[in-house]
Design an enzyme around this catalytic site. Structure first.
Site, short mmCIF file in Angstrom:
data_model
loop_
_atom_site.label_atom_id
_atom_site.label_comp_id
_atom_site.label_asym_id
_atom_site.label_seq_id
_atom_site.Cartn_x
_atom_site.Cartn_y
_atom_site.Cartn_z
N ASP A 609 0.83 -1.21 0.00
CA ASP A 609 0.00 0.00 0.00
C ASP A 609 0.86 1.25 0.00
O ASP A 609 1.87 1.32 0.70
CB ASP A 609 -0.88 0.04 1.25
CG ASP A 609 -1.66 -1.25 1.48
OD1 ASP A 609 -1.06 -2.33 1.36
OD2 ASP A 609 -2.85 -1.15 1.80
N HIS A 611 -1.10 4.55 -0.51
CA HIS A 611 -2.12 5.44 0.04
C HIS A 611 -1.82 6.93 -0.14
O HIS A 611 -1.84 7.70 0.82
CB HIS A 611 -2.34 5.14 1.52
CG HIS A 611 -3.24 3.96 1.76
ND1 HIS A 611 -4.55 3.92 1.31
CD2 HIS A 611 -3.03 2.79 2.38
CE1 HIS A 611 -5.10 2.78 1.65
NE2 HIS A 611 -4.19 2.05 2.30
N HIS A 671 -9.24 -0.12 -1.94
CA HIS A 671 -9.46 1.32 -2.06
C HIS A 671 -9.62 1.77 -3.50
O HIS A 671 -9.99 2.93 -3.73
CB HIS A 671 -8.32 2.09 -1.38
CG HIS A 671 -8.48 2.15 0.10
ND1 HIS A 671 -9.13 3.18 0.75
CD2 HIS A 671 -8.10 1.28 1.07
CE1 HIS A 671 -9.13 2.95 2.05
NE2 HIS A 671 -8.51 1.80 2.27
#
Length: 850
Positions: A609, A611, A671
């Site tokens: 990840d 992000h 996400h």
């Protein structure tokens, strides 16, 4: 020169007063109206889940809560709330309207709810063992007391009354940000129903409303809570803007009555089912426009005068408090009541308001207090003591309002208040453009910014304001006539003294990277000179390594030096759309599970990840070595959300994918979905950065997400797992069945494993979760110091990591940990960081602009 200073210079009336408004235009919610005109702040308006029963009436009257209980739950209309928040100023606790200030006062609160304004006679304690910081779940409370008292014992009736009061307090009067629970600290006021302790419920409710509006009025806020019903009742009684009527057949109790204790509050007239058939009821833009146009003649200044005699006797008895300039207190919350700013609401003469009782810095400190242990009546003794000397703080004005004296007040208000909020934001951006064109090497980007601002000011009819700024600094009115950079000029960041540094570039010349790194393979220096801008799509449509390097440098530079809304000046929408379309074509051609078959001379770098932490991603790419024919990359998803630069992060990764289709693989994380991006910021980020084009760009991003593969199998040794928990036996069975040696999954960061003793932490960016006969299960997380935004100062301070797999079997992982690039550029979140966090007003006042 700051925007506010420039506007005040134009409108100056010669006063020497201290600057009233301390929050920069770009940090206030009103700025969002131009950046994201359709955005409506989320609200947490709760409804009573426990019905009031006649057996509770006597106890409710003793508590002073009977009248507000008769209101029940009135629907909250978010566009009304949102449009008012854009007008609220935390410095003055008032709404700044085209003709002056208005606010919700102790008079409005008392008449609408008839909640008493008793003096403080009770300890405001939250931290004793009896109550501590516990919360009661509303769902549990509603379930436990679903049965109304009917022939029940006195004990059950009392218990039911307490439950109803807690529901009333937690849903209508003092709802907090959790939404699903009620602080147990209120139980202390309900223990003795026969002789309940005295508490200033009225001041508490209004303090809570003020605090909620103050927090919601900052540009970074994504939700509002508090006694919104009171706010809406105030709006309906004073403005005709979208005022509803009651549906035919709806019967509401009439005001008055022989039983004085049972007389309903003024707000009862709005209980029932509402209809907007006689009044336009459109989106936020409608309300915003109405408030821009509203005149003082359209305001109902004194809606209560003829009805006061019909209300509970408490109303007349406590009317002396209406003009009290007092601190409103509720446990840790202290917010000031300023009736002298809105004297016309009482039919009295409006003079220029006196100075604030405390400076802005002191107000910021008060906003930092959070609920905790101890007696707040003692901690706030200096504020509580004011209530013991009300005569000394009560406004004594007796002259009636005189419209002939309005000019003096208006001159003061026009100078001090929010003047042309849309112009303020454009001019703040233009001021940075002027700084750029005054310095060698940055004129090109400066001219681009000025053209961008000129177009918006032209549309709003305020182009003269920009022209005045250009003339003031001896610049041509035609942007194209401003001198261009010459090739021999040295590139400099604008540091001209002729214009005061704007809030979003004060940190411009202070950028230093913290290169202390677990493996710190190279030190990366931030570029202080703007790269060749804006980005242009290659004429032949073929991306190159140099193009991507320039793109990355531009995005790094813009994240440090430009406000989000100016990103299109360096990364035009046309370039974004072409990249997204081309990436979608390549991604759509890949299967859901990609099989990666590296050559013996290749390595494979696995990344978890990221992000939206752009600068950490750029460091990772440089530290690990950029993708190439001999260095394959697999990114495990979760590129966006939570971080402030999810869009830029996605763009960089898509560019590498398009450039090296067979060497860079992007997988889909949870996400990369509509639901997550709506909840955790990516949607609002794109709208903030691309304005009117934002929704179109966002939809194209969703299309890209839908085309991403879900997993990959490496030779065949690696697969991205889902967010599931399983034991070593399942890992062994899966590896053995599929002839695999490694499972490298992502998605779990330090926050997910905090206080979870069953799983190893990912403090170093990775964790070996299972070691079994056939291989290993590894969790990989590549976002250091995650999450970027945290409510608490106690950060996780985790490392990020990437894994390198090499020949011959690509089954022996090399772990590479690294620390976050510091300092990060100043930024604000695009999502609710913590539902119950206290907003850092001090940080806001320093002018963060992301």
């Amino acid at each position: 020169m700051s925007t506010t200073q420039f506007l005040n210079e134009e409108q100056s009336v010669g006063t020497d007063s201290v600057k009233l408004l301390q929050v920069p235009p770009g940090d206030h919610k009103s700025s969002v109206a131009q950046l994201r005109p359709k955005e409506v702040i989320s609200y947490r308006a709760l409804r009573l889940g426990i019905p009031m029963h006649d057996s509770c009436k006597e106890n409710l009257q003793k508590l002073g809560l009977y009248q507000v209980a008769t209101l029940g739950s009135i629907n909250i209309y978010p566009n009304i709330v949102a449009s008012l928040i854009e007008r609220w100023r935390p410095e003055t606790h008032s709404f700044h309207l085209p003709f002056g200030e208005m606010t919700v006062t102790l008079q409005d609160k008392l008449l609408h709810t008839t909640v008493p304004e008793k003096a403080f006679r009770v300890k405001m304690v939250r931290g004793e063992e009896t109550y501590s910081s516990y919360h009661l779940r509303r769902e549990w409370l509603h379930k436990e007391f679903a049965r109304a008292p009917s022939g029940e014992s006195r004990d059950y009736v009392d218990a039911y009354t307490r439950a109803f009061c807690l529901d009333l307090i937690g849903s209508i009067l003092l709802p907090d940000s959790t939404g699903d629970s009620i602080p147990a600290m209120y139980i202390q006021f309900l223990e003795d129903l026969e002789s309940p302790p005295r508490y200033n419920w009225g001041a508490a409710v209004l303090a809570h409303l003020y605090r909620s509006l103050c927090r919601a009025s900052f540009a970074s806020s994504k939700f509002v809570y508090g006694p919104l019903m009171l706010l809406q009742l105030w709006h309906w009684n004073r403005f005709s803007i979208a005022r509803p009527v009651l549906v035919d057949g709806t019967a509401c109790p009439s005001l008055g009555g022989e039983d004085l204790e049972s007389r309903p509050p003024f707000g009862i007239k709005w209980s029932g089912h509402h209809s907007f058939r006689d009044s336009p009821h459109n989106g936020i833009e409608f309300y915003r426009e109405q408030y821009e146009k509203v005149t003082e003649s359209k305001v109902v200044w004194q809606p209560y005068d003829e009805k006061i005699s019909l209300l509970h006797p408490r109303v007349r008895k406590e009317s002396a408090l209406w003009l009290a300039r007092v601190p409103l207190i509720h446990f840790c919350v202290v917010e000031d009541h300023y009736p002298d700013r809105v004297m016309r609401q009482f039919g009295l003469f409006q003079s220029i308001p006196p100075p604030m009782p405390r400076d802005w810095a002191s107000s910021v400190i008060l906003h930092k207090f959070v609920y905790g242990g101890g007696d707040w009546a003692v901690k706030h003794a200096e504020y509580v003591s004011v209530w013991q000397e009300l005569s000394s703080v009560t406004v004594t004005e007796e002259r009636p309002y005189d419209p002939t004296t309005r000019d003096q007040y208006w001159q003061w208000f026009e100078q001090e208040a929010v003047f042309r909020r849309a112009v303020a934001l454009d001019l703040e951006e233009a001021s940075y453009g002027i700084k750029c064109v005054q310095n060698q090497g940055t004129r090109k980007i400066g001219k681009t910014i000025l053209k961008f601002c000129r177009a918006r000011l032209q549309n709003s009819g305020h182009i003269h304001a920009l022209n005045n700024m250009l003339q003031k600094y001896n610049l041509p009115l035609e942007i194209d006539d401003i001198q261009d950079d010459s090739e021999s000029e040295v590139m400099n960041v604008p540091v001209a003294d002729s214009i005061e540094e704007s809030q979003f570039d004060q940190f411009l010349r202070q950028q230093e990277f913290n290169t202390e790194n677990a493996e710190c393979m190279c030190a990366i220096e931030p570029r202080l000179d703007p790269p060749a801008t804006p980005v242009h799509w290659p004429e032949d449509g073929i991306l190159t390594r140099e193009w991507i390097t320039n793109l990355s440098a531009i995005l790094d530079w813009s994240s440090r030096h430009l406000k989000p809304s100016l990103l299109p000046t360096v990364l035009p929408t046309m370039v974004v759309e072409k990249l997204l379309l081309l990436a979608s074509v390549h991604l759509h051609a890949e299967p859901n599970c990609v099989v990666i078959d590296p050559r013996p001379d290749q390595t494979v770098t696995i990344v978890g990840d990221v992000h939206g932490q752009l600068h950490d991603l750029l460091f990772l790419l440089q530290a690990a070595g950029f993708p190439s024919d001999k260095r394959m990359f697999v990114f495990n998803g979760d590129y966006v959300d939570r971080g402030a630069w999810g869009f830029e992060t996605l763009i960089v990764l898509l560019a590498w994918k398009v450039f090296l289709v067979d060497c860079v693989f992007l997988l889909r994380g949870n996400h990369e979905s509509k639901d997550c991006t709506l909840a955790y910021g990516f949607h609002k980020e794109v709208l903030a950065k691309y304005g009117n084009e934002g929704e179109k760009v966002y939809q194209m991003c969703l299309k890209c997400f839908a085309d991403l593969p879900l997993a990959s199998v490496l030779s065949p040794n690696e697969e991205r797992g889902l967010d599931l928990l399983w034991g070593p036996d399942v890992t062994q069975e899966f590896l053995e069945t599929n002839n695999l040696k490694l499972i490298i999954r992502s998605h779990e960061g330090p926050d997910a494993r905090h206080n979870n003793d069953d799983l190893p932490g990912v403090d170093k960016g990775y964790a070996v979760d299972h070691v079994v006969k056939s291989g290993k299960l590894i969790t990989l997380f590549s976002a250091p110091d995650y999450p970027q935004f945290q409510a608490s100062e106690n950060r996780y301070n985790n490392d990020g990591a990437y894994i390198v797999l090499g020949p011959p079997d690509f089954a022996d992982p090399e772990y590479h940990s690294f620390k976050a690039v510091k300092p990060r550029p100043e930024a604000l979140p695009y999502y609710d960081v913590e539902p119950d966090e206290e907003l850092d007003l001090e940080g806001m006042s320093l002018g963060s602009h992301h």
